[in-house]
Enzyme design. Sequence first.
Site, PDB file in Angstrom:
ATOM      1  N   ASP A 290      15.059   4.629  31.477  1.00  0.00           N
ATOM      2  CA  ASP A 290      15.430   5.369  30.267  1.00  0.00           C
ATOM      3  C   ASP A 290      14.617   4.806  29.121  1.00  0.00           C
ATOM      4  O   ASP A 290      14.330   3.606  29.079  1.00  0.00           O
ATOM      5  CB  ASP A 290      16.928   5.215  29.984  1.00  0.00           C
ATOM      6  CG  ASP A 290      17.811   5.955  30.970  1.00  0.00           C
ATOM      7  OD1 ASP A 290      17.323   6.928  31.584  1.00  0.00           O
ATOM      8  OD2 ASP A 290      18.985   5.583  31.113  1.00  0.00           O
TER       9      ASP A 290
ATOM     10  N   ASP B 220      17.602  13.451  31.657  1.00  0.00           N
ATOM     11  CA  ASP B 220      18.926  13.536  31.038  1.00  0.00           C
ATOM     12  C   ASP B 220      18.997  14.698  30.046  1.00  0.00           C
ATOM     13  O   ASP B 220      20.037  15.342  29.912  1.00  0.00           O
ATOM     14  CB  ASP B 220      19.271  12.230  30.321  1.00  0.00           C
ATOM     15  CG  ASP B 220      19.426  11.049  31.268  1.00  0.00           C
ATOM     16  OD1 ASP B 220      19.757  11.275  32.446  1.00  0.00           O
ATOM     17  OD2 ASP B 220      19.208   9.911  30.830  1.00  0.00           O
TER      18      ASP B 220
END
Length: 171
Positions: free
Chosen positions: A130, A148
Amino acid sequence: MDVKDIHMLIKIKVRKFFLNFIFVLILFCIDRFSKIYIIELSEKTNVTEIYLTSFLNSYLVWNTGIAFGLFSLSSELTYNLFTALIVVINLIIIYLAVVTKDFRRYFFLLILGGSFGNLFDRFYYGSVPDFIDFHIGNLHWFIFNIADIFITVGVICLILAELLYKKETNG
């Protein structure tokens, strides 16, 4: 229905499958390229945090949980259970994308493209990279990635479509 009609029906179904597959593959590739770029940049510069604007940073973290770092636990058993659950959910989403005949199919495909991106990382890296860090001052949101975003937008669109569809059929 004669053989010619059956042949035409199969041709249409194959074309739809191919277009849906290409759509998911494009989403998967966008996510992969973004992650590869950030990982390579971090390895070359030994920097995991890059200040882009006053509200956006690139900050590479490795997420063993699910979306937005939720349920990040160090237990291998928990990690494997979540991964198995994600595989099952992907199978359900594939089924829903196949049986859905209207525009909502693309929302399922959007979720699927993002989910495949993160699932690939879980198998390949053992965690998900991430790197998008939105913040206002010292108030930081969860760090997330492009996959995401695809998943979140797909879910929000499905919810809105259901609310609007329910209102339309009840009103």
